[in-house]
Scaffold this active site. Structure first.
Site, PDB file in Angstrom:
ATOM      1  N   ASP C  18       0.663  -1.596  -0.250  1.00  0.00           N
ATOM      2  CA  ASP C  18      -0.512  -0.185   0.127  1.00  0.00           C
ATOM      3  C   ASP C  18       0.681   1.323  -0.063  1.00  0.00           C
ATOM      4  O   ASP C  18       2.223   1.064  -0.203  1.00  0.00           O
ATOM      5  CB  ASP C  18      -1.005  -0.386   1.733  1.00  0.00           C
ATOM      6  N   GLY C  19       0.585   2.646  -0.091  1.00  0.00           N
ATOM      7  CA  GLY C  19       1.550   3.532   0.358  1.00  0.00           C
ATOM      8  C   GLY C  19       1.471   3.952   1.468  1.00  0.00           C
ATOM      9  O   GLY C  19       2.881   4.953   1.352  1.00  0.00           O
TER      10      GLY C  19
END
Lengths: 140, 140, 140, 140
Positions: C18-19
């Site tokens: 994810d980010g």
């Protein structure tokens, strides 16, 4: 020009399927990318090597044509070909088959090399080009 | 101690379901986090604000108990309560119900504030504590 | 009582991250289930065999404790143990480590055998019990 | 021929992003489908209505062109147009923009109506055609 392909296999997990009992159509794009990742690993580099050089590999086009559904437990074989190798981008094509040899899906990704900071497209690093070239159907 | 809860609603998409025709169990954790994100947004901050301060919010524990399956098209209502607010961490609990009011799932997340560089747990920033406090069942 | 464990390996794909640059916490539950699927396959059955008997395997509890983040390209080794084997349910525990041997996560799933039609819990089929027993830490 | 479009909005969740800090390219196909689902809901039917008639809606082609990345917290507006309405299939096109009005992505899905049992393409039910027609750019 002679040209080789690269193959990777993936077992369909239950989470890959949807309420229709088949692999969700968006997941083929995830199998494409996982094949791309294994291909790069086979060539000796990965996405992290691009990041270290301040580059990344945004996808600019993605396409898939669905022929036959895949279901839970199927062993998918994905074949990757470098359709076009350009100065700043590459087009990778993918064929997905099951163990019985049925063609399930066909697709491609157009990927560009870009500077992470500016977002601008830039040349594929030379050492990467050298490693991709033997797999390229067309070098433009 | 008086305490308020926060509610968010999500429509179950087809991709959220699996071959058993119900929402895949891992997706409840995604609905939990989406509720957490809307809660923070409601309080006036988001994950990006932590990143700008060199912090992030790793989850250290995640739990879910499943009571009844959710299916495609259901409107899920997720209720969030700040169970515990500690110096460096928080425990958020979640209840998931459908439109008919059936309880579908119960769970919690334990989230710690950590320095992105070192990975070490650190104090929740004061302004964030102030905004979380009115929702906290217990401040430890 | 002697007891064996089962191990499966998974390469972290880019889409798993994810980010924050690490594997999204919900994806550990997907690695747990993929390990469960490979374990059943190793024992000679799969989810489809349950469906054919009008049964399914809803998860009733899921828990994960996160010790250290996993990142893109990591080879995760997941170890499964049948913690408890009951008349109608089983508790499977999971340990996730990376290639360096670092413990990344610990967790468990409680899974019940249920009739697909009525939703009622029912006995684990005898032939399945026989195959699970050698891996069970506790038979209750 | 006059023709209307349908719009749906989605907040980008953290889990939608990947290690490059942007929405993973496969997730645009999930936003497309979620827009399609909301569009059908707006017209008064859903995927379940097809299932009840022994039908389903396999995707036969999916395409997306990426213009600009979306990031965590962005509010995506997806505009759907029924590009072509044929006897047994439809082509839906999608435009994704952010709140600032930047065009992020363009794409389409070709969807066929098929009998779940045989897999054969079949006519779109008349009542569904009637509801789709006002949104169709081309009726073929």
């Amino acid at each position: 020009m002679s040209q080789s392909s690269f193959k990777a296999s993936f077992r369909v997990a239950f989470v890959d399927t949807d309420g229709a009992g088949v692999v969700h159509y968006s997941n083929y794009f995830r199998f494409f990318e996982r094949t791309e990742e294994e291909f790069y690993k086979h060539l000796g580099f990965d996405f992290t090597d691009f990041r270290k050089r301040g580059l990344w590999l945004p996808r600019v086009e993605a396409f898939c044509q669905y022929k036959k559904p895949a279901t839970y437990g199927d062993l998918l074989e994905v074949e990757l070909v470098v359709e076009e190798l350009k100065e700043k981008s590459a087009k990778l094509s993918f064929k997905v088959a099951n163990e019985a040899g049925d063609l399930l899906a066909l697709g491609y990704l157009v990927i560009v090399v870009a500077e992470k900071q500016t977002g601008r497209a830039t040349q594929i690093p030379k050492d990467i080009v050298e490693r991709l070239r033997p797999f390229a159907k067309q070098v433009l």
